[in-house]
Design an enzyme around this catalytic site. Structure first.
Site, PDB file in Angstrom:
ATOM      1  N   GLY A  96       3.062  -3.593  -3.961  1.00  0.00           N
ATOM      2  CA  GLY A  96       1.891  -3.387  -3.100  1.00  0.00           C
ATOM      3  C   GLY A  96       0.760  -4.333  -3.458  1.00  0.00           C
ATOM      4  O   GLY A  96       0.908  -5.202  -4.331  1.00  0.00           O
ATOM      5  N   LEU A 101       1.399   3.562  -9.189  1.00  0.00           N
ATOM      6  CA  LEU A 101       0.590   3.168  -8.028  1.00  0.00           C
ATOM      7  C   LEU A 101       1.298   3.423  -6.704  1.00  0.00           C
ATOM      8  O   LEU A 101       0.713   3.197  -5.649  1.00  0.00           O
ATOM      9  CB  LEU A 101       0.210   1.683  -8.130  1.00  0.00           C
ATOM     10  N   ASP A 139       9.743   0.114  -5.956  1.00  0.00           N
ATOM     11  CA  ASP A 139       8.970   0.081  -4.709  1.00  0.00           C
ATOM     12  C   ASP A 139       9.973   0.171  -3.559  1.00  0.00           C
ATOM     13  O   ASP A 139      10.999  -0.513  -3.586  1.00  0.00           O
ATOM     14  CB  ASP A 139       8.169  -1.239  -4.626  1.00  0.00           C
ATOM     15  N   ASN A 140       9.678   1.008  -2.579  1.00  0.00           N
ATOM     16  CA  ASN A 140      10.622   1.084  -1.440  1.00  0.00           C
ATOM     17  C   ASN A 140      10.196   0.175  -0.281  1.00  0.00           C
ATOM     18  O   ASN A 140      10.755   0.241   0.810  1.00  0.00           O
ATOM     19  CB  ASN A 140      10.787   2.539  -0.965  1.00  0.00           C
ATOM     20  N   TYR A 182      -5.070  13.239   2.589  1.00  0.00           N
ATOM     21  CA  TYR A 182      -4.912  12.209   1.554  1.00  0.00           C
ATOM     22  C   TYR A 182      -5.757  12.566   0.335  1.00  0.00           C
ATOM     23  O   TYR A 182      -5.314  12.484  -0.813  1.00  0.00           O
ATOM     24  CB  TYR A 182      -5.321  10.844   2.111  1.00  0.00           C
ATOM     25  N   GLY A 238       4.442  -1.804   0.484  1.00  0.00           N
ATOM     26  CA  GLY A 238       4.508  -3.047  -0.299  1.00  0.00           C
ATOM     27  C   GLY A 238       5.397  -4.087   0.379  1.00  0.00           C
ATOM     28  O   GLY A 238       6.095  -3.790   1.351  1.00  0.00           O
TER      29      GLY A 238
END
Ligand code: UDP
Length: 324
Positions: free
Chosen positions: A10, A76, A31-32, A149, A36
């Site tokens: 990201g 993150l 990270d998927n 959020y 990102g």
């Protein structure tokens, strides 16, 4: 050190990875690539010290394997950006709550120092200026998607503090409007990315409402430095830190600065919040961090003036940002 960075592809994660790689650490990124981008880490792939795992933090088997081997975790990975959260509240809540729960559970099991990324959004629409880490939170009703959020990140913080109470060395960093190279040019989550893209195309800069709402935009180098200090200063364990600049800027001022820096012929247009986000939207009008705790405990202060940071961001947008 062997360091795991979740969400390392990201915007903030990949900038953090670059600094950590520069220090000679062995880095694994999970990270998927939902928010990102592969291009953010492509330049690291040739290094033997860099490992990329394309998977979700909801996959506990992968996560356990990675955390078992780590000396330090920067967590993150999250669905970030008001617009993403408003568009897909379920996906955002599940990733942001369950994902963090997974990370902390494994960090506790294998006793790995962890930094959890949180957000100034925690404070909701609180009018408190400046916002101290321990100030009250002021949120709207649950029917206003935006606040999910804030609550998801608050649950993350509760989890982290609960594990800290059990002795896990975990710290929480609350970011205040980070910006810089690798901001998503589509600008889903950032007004700076949107304004730069609009200005470079000589398209109108779309300012919501009267543009007098303010933010403290924080250059990515500062954000990354604050994050790393939270992982390394011993007294940081078990604590929450605001990581932000003290330079308060209105959105209208920001638009004018970006027009000037880009030498753009763009006009500034105002649209209502309702037009921008739909009916069920509430805004945070002012957001300024109290930076005293980060300064006193971490020795951290944001150093990059907005104009310098914007110039450096713009250079990246001109070179690479507009192509991605
Ligand atoms: N904003 C704007 N035009 C845009 C996007 C955002 O005027 O195209 C305003 C928005 O209303 C907010 C500020 O810019 O007051 C920062 O928005 P952003 O989405 O970057 O971050 P956040 O609201 O999470 O601080």
């Amino acid at each position: 050190m062997r360091i795991l960075v979740t969400g390392g592809a990201g915007f903030i994660g990949s900038n953090l990875v670059d600094v950590l790689m520069g220090q000679g650490h062995e880095i694994t990124v999970i990270d998927n690539l939902s928010v990102g981008k592969a291009s953010n880490i492509a330049h690291q792939l040739s290094s033997e010290r860099f490992h990329f795992v394309n998977d979700s933090i909801l996959n506990v088997n992968t996560l356990e394997r990675l955390i078992r081997q780590a000396d330090l975790i920067y967590h993150l990975a999250a669905v970030v950006g008001v617009k993403y959260v408003v568009d897909d509240p379920l996906g955002a809540i599940v990733t942001n709550v369950r994902g963090t729960e997974n990370v902390l559970e494994m960090a506790f099991k294998y006793w790995v120092r962890t930094v959890i990324a949180s957000s100034s959004e925690i404070h909701g629409k609180s009018a408190e200026v400046p916002l101290h880490e321990d100030d009250d939170r002021l949120l709207g009703p649950t029917t206003v998607g935006r606040w999910s959020y804030s609550d998801a990140k608050a649950i993350d913080e509760y989890f982290a503090l609960a594990y800290a109470k059990k002795g896990l060395p975990v710290s929480i960093v609350r970011y205040f409007n980070a910006y810089g190279p690798r901001l998503d040019p589509k600008g889903y989550g950032s007004v700076i990315a949107k304004f730069m893209t609009q200005a470079l195309r000589d398209a109108p800069l779309i300012v919501y409402d009267d543009g007098r709402q303010t933010r403290c935009f924080t250059f990515i180098e500062d954000t990354v430095r604050g994050t790393m200090l939270a992982a390394t200063v011993p007294e940081a364990a078990g604590r929450v830190f605001n990581i932000g600049s003290s330079q308060e800027t209105s959105i209208l001022e920001l638009a004018e600065m970006i027009c000037q820096l880009t030498d753009s012929a763009s006009e500034i247009q105002h649209v209502s919040y309702e037009q921008a986000y739909g009916v069920d939207f509430e805004e945070t009008r002012r957001r300024v961090p109290d930076v005293s705790r980060a300064r006193d405990i971490l020795g951290f202060e944001a150093q990059t003036p907005l104009k310098d940071g914007l110039q450096r961001t713009l250079a990246w947008f001109k070179k690479e940002g507009m192509e991605t």
